[in-house]
Design a protein around this motif. Sequence first.
Motif, PDB file in Angstrom:
ATOM      1  N   TYR A  86     -23.646  19.133 -74.628  1.00 40.81           N
ATOM      2  CA  TYR A  86     -22.742  20.278 -74.066  1.00 40.81           C
ATOM      3  C   TYR A  86     -22.337  19.538 -72.742  1.00 40.81           C
ATOM      4  O   TYR A  86     -23.124  19.288 -71.814  1.00 40.81           O
ATOM      5  N   ASN A  87     -20.982  19.434 -72.539  1.00 41.39           N
ATOM      6  CA  ASN A  87     -20.398  18.947 -71.232  1.00 41.39           C
ATOM      7  C   ASN A  87     -19.634  20.026 -70.461  1.00 41.39           C
ATOM      8  O   ASN A  87     -18.446  20.303 -70.889  1.00 41.39           O
ATOM      9  N   ARG A 102     -38.416  21.180 -69.111  1.00 43.39           N
ATOM     10  CA  ARG A 102     -37.126  21.010 -69.420  1.00 43.39           C
ATOM     11  C   ARG A 102     -36.377  19.617 -69.762  1.00 43.39           C
ATOM     12  O   ARG A 102     -35.678  19.760 -70.777  1.00 43.39           O
ATOM     13  N   ASP A 103     -36.687  18.705 -68.819  1.00 44.31           N
ATOM     14  CA  ASP A 103     -36.223  17.453 -69.261  1.00 44.31           C
ATOM     15  C   ASP A 103     -37.451  16.480 -69.806  1.00 44.31           C
ATOM     16  O   ASP A 103     -37.210  15.028 -69.946  1.00 44.31           O
ATOM     17  N   ARG A 139     -33.149  24.182 -76.902  1.00 43.16           N
ATOM     18  CA  ARG A 139     -32.412  24.394 -75.592  1.00 43.16           C
ATOM     19  C   ARG A 139     -31.847  23.333 -75.072  1.00 43.16           C
ATOM     20  O   ARG A 139     -31.696  22.274 -75.740  1.00 43.16           O
ATOM     21  N   LEU A 140     -31.435  23.519 -73.880  1.00 43.55           N
ATOM     22  CA  LEU A 140     -30.644  22.470 -73.010  1.00 43.55           C
ATOM     23  C   LEU A 140     -31.630  21.605 -72.117  1.00 43.55           C
ATOM     24  O   LEU A 140     -32.590  22.124 -71.659  1.00 43.55           O
ATOM     25  N   SER A 141     -31.191  20.381 -72.212  1.00 40.87           N
ATOM     26  CA  SER A 141     -31.963  19.687 -71.320  1.00 40.87           C
ATOM     27  C   SER A 141     -31.063  18.673 -70.356  1.00 40.87           C
ATOM     28  O   SER A 141     -30.000  18.103 -70.783  1.00 40.87           O
ATOM     29  N   ARG A 142     -30.914  18.923 -69.199  1.00 47.91           N
ATOM     30  CA  ARG A 142     -30.147  18.563 -68.419  1.00 47.91           C
ATOM     31  C   ARG A 142     -30.074  16.822 -67.995  1.00 47.91           C
ATOM     32  O   ARG A 142     -30.954  16.248 -67.974  1.00 47.91           O
ATOM     33  N   PRO A 173     -22.869  17.909 -64.199  1.00 48.56           N
ATOM     34  CA  PRO A 173     -24.001  18.374 -65.172  1.00 48.56           C
ATOM     35  C   PRO A 173     -23.565  18.031 -66.565  1.00 48.56           C
ATOM     36  O   PRO A 173     -22.512  17.917 -66.979  1.00 48.56           O
ATOM     37  N   TYR A 186     -25.370  18.171 -70.829  1.00 47.81           N
ATOM     38  CA  TYR A 186     -26.504  18.743 -71.423  1.00 47.81           C
ATOM     39  C   TYR A 186     -26.833  18.300 -72.662  1.00 47.81           C
ATOM     40  O   TYR A 186     -25.625  18.241 -73.646  1.00 47.81           O
ATOM     41  N   HIS A 187     -27.923  17.876 -73.167  1.00 49.77           N
ATOM     42  CA  HIS A 187     -28.329  17.642 -74.412  1.00 49.77           C
ATOM     43  C   HIS A 187     -28.821  18.892 -75.074  1.00 49.77           C
ATOM     44  O   HIS A 187     -29.704  19.603 -74.438  1.00 49.77           O
TER      45      HIS A 187
END
Length: 84
Positions: free
Chosen positions: A39-40, A28-29, A5-8, A15, A17-18
Amino acid sequence: MVKIRLSRGGAKGRPFYHVVVTDQRNKRDGRNIENVGFYNPVAAGKDKRLELNIARVQEWVGKGAQLTDKVAALVKEAGKQQAA
């Protein structure tokens, strides 16, 4: 269960995201097992928008990890980028 999943990260309004492999019970983080890309969504100019280690993602999926909806779309997009 293990999820990809994404981590902000990033600043307010910018934003970043890793893409991480983590236990679904973690925040989440919070703690993650492995970072497999980023992801940018606001990339401009020469900045890269998406970078994923597809081989590692496929390895984790083979071990039973689940992709979130957004990450599944990003993996599909990254596959198209590699093919081109």
